[in-house]
Motif scaffolding. Structure first.
Motif, short mmCIF file in Angstrom:
data_model
loop_
_atom_site.label_atom_id
_atom_site.label_comp_id
_atom_site.label_asym_id
_atom_site.label_seq_id
_atom_site.Cartn_x
_atom_site.Cartn_y
_atom_site.Cartn_z
N ALA A 30 -4.97 3.49 -3.47
CA ALA A 30 -3.68 3.28 -2.82
C ALA A 30 -3.59 1.85 -2.27
O ALA A 30 -2.55 1.20 -2.39
N ALA A 31 -4.69 1.37 -1.69
CA ALA A 31 -4.72 -0.01 -1.17
C ALA A 31 -4.52 -1.01 -2.29
O ALA A 31 -3.80 -2.01 -2.13
N ALA A 32 -5.15 -0.78 -3.44
CA ALA A 32 -5.00 -1.68 -4.58
C ALA A 32 -3.55 -1.73 -5.04
O ALA A 32 -3.02 -2.81 -5.36
N THR A 33 -2.88 -0.59 -5.05
CA THR A 33 -1.46 -0.53 -5.43
C THR A 33 -0.62 -1.33 -4.45
O THR A 33 0.24 -2.13 -4.84
N ALA A 34 -0.87 -1.12 -3.15
CA ALA A 34 -0.10 -1.83 -2.11
C ALA A 34 -0.34 -3.33 -2.19
O ALA A 34 0.62 -4.12 -2.09
N LEU A 35 -1.60 -3.75 -2.37
CA LEU A 35 -1.92 -5.18 -2.40
C LEU A 35 -1.41 -5.86 -3.67
O LEU A 35 -1.10 -7.05 -3.66
N LYS A 36 -1.32 -5.10 -4.76
CA LYS A 36 -0.77 -5.68 -5.99
C LYS A 36 0.70 -6.02 -5.79
O LYS A 36 1.17 -7.06 -6.23
N ALA A 37 1.42 -5.14 -5.11
CA ALA A 37 2.85 -5.36 -4.86
C ALA A 37 3.10 -6.35 -3.73
O ALA A 37 4.06 -7.11 -3.77
N SER A 49 0.48 10.54 3.12
CA SER A 49 0.69 9.17 2.67
C SER A 49 -0.18 8.21 3.48
O SER A 49 -0.54 8.49 4.62
N TYR A 50 -0.51 7.11 2.84
CA TYR A 50 -1.23 6.02 3.48
C TYR A 50 -0.18 4.99 3.89
O TYR A 50 0.70 4.66 3.09
N GLU A 51 -0.29 4.46 5.10
CA GLU A 51 0.59 3.36 5.50
C GLU A 51 -0.29 2.15 5.77
O GLU A 51 -1.12 2.17 6.68
N PHE A 52 -0.10 1.12 4.97
CA PHE A 52 -0.88 -0.11 5.09
C PHE A 52 -0.03 -1.19 5.74
O PHE A 52 1.12 -1.41 5.34
N ASP A 53 -0.59 -1.85 6.75
CA ASP A 53 0.04 -3.05 7.32
C ASP A 53 -0.64 -4.23 6.66
O ASP A 53 -1.86 -4.44 6.85
N VAL A 68 3.54 -0.95 3.96
CA VAL A 68 3.67 -0.37 2.63
C VAL A 68 3.13 1.05 2.69
O VAL A 68 1.96 1.26 2.98
N GLU A 69 4.00 2.02 2.40
CA GLU A 69 3.58 3.41 2.43
C GLU A 69 3.38 3.90 0.99
O GLU A 69 4.26 3.75 0.15
N VAL A 70 2.19 4.44 0.74
CA VAL A 70 1.82 4.91 -0.59
C VAL A 70 1.59 6.41 -0.54
O VAL A 70 0.81 6.89 0.29
N ASP A 71 2.24 7.13 -1.42
CA ASP A 71 2.10 8.58 -1.50
C ASP A 71 0.66 8.91 -1.93
O ASP A 71 0.17 8.39 -2.94
N ALA A 72 -0.02 9.77 -1.17
CA ALA A 72 -1.42 10.09 -1.45
C ALA A 72 -1.58 11.06 -2.62
O ALA A 72 -2.68 11.23 -3.13
N ALA A 73 -0.49 11.65 -3.07
CA ALA A 73 -0.56 12.55 -4.22
C ALA A 73 -0.26 11.81 -5.53
O ALA A 73 -0.92 12.05 -6.54
N THR A 74 0.71 10.89 -5.49
CA THR A 74 1.13 10.23 -6.73
C THR A 74 0.63 8.79 -6.86
O THR A 74 0.61 8.25 -7.96
#
Length: 174
Positions: free
Chosen positions: A106-113, A132-136, A147-153
């Protein structure tokens, strides 16, 4: 004549900014009251966010049972648009039951965007029970994006730019 026009223009400009400031304060007061009516407790943190050009307040509340709640509230209407509970980590049963994506993925997805450095991670349970994960994420230009990433998808479900923050959660509470 010129000086009276100048004073009138100055008065009108200052009045406009005073009224705009008052309206924002009223929105924050309304949002705080709405959050407190939904969940009694004390406020841990307030943030003003920009979500796709719309001003939103994020209000984090600790309840009497030491549970933490996060409310998103429209600044202009005072309407709560989202309510989530927070858990201390991804190992929590409430979080794990819907988790299919690791925090690292999830962190990799958030950091890529939104490239930068992750400053904080929160583990949230949505009103529908989803996790969901919420990354600052702090960019190299000093802009913090949530950035909030759904923990299922593993998909990004929400983003916002932080304009300001007041208060801070302590590590004891995490």
């Amino acid at each position: 004549m010129k000086s009276s026009t100048f004073y009138l223009a100055t008065f009108l400009v200052l009045s406009f900014f005073s009224m705009a400031s008052w309206a924002l304060d009223q929105g924050l007061d309304t949002c705080i009251n709405s959050a407190k009516q939904s969940k009694s407790g004390y406020i841990l943190k307030l943030e003003k966010l920009n979500m796709a050009g719309k001003a939103v307040y994020e209000i984090e509340v600790a309840d009497v049972n030491r549970g933490e709640w996060e409310f998103l509230c429209e600044a202009d209407t005072g309407k709560i648009i989202e309510k989530e509970s927070e858990v201390t980590d991804a190992k929590s049963e409430a979080f794990k039951k819907n988790m299919k994506v690791t925090e690292q993925d999830a962190a990799a997805t958030a950091l890529k965007a939104y490239p930068g450095k992750i400053e904080e991670v929160e583990y949230e349970i949505e009103e529908n029970g989803g996790s969901s994960y919420e990354f600052d994420i702090m960019s190299n230009k000093g802009i913090e994006t949530k950035v909030e990433v759904d923990a299922a998808t593993g998909k990004i479900i929400e983003t916002a730019i932080e304009e300001w923050e007041a208060g801070e959660e302590t590590e004891e509470r995490r």
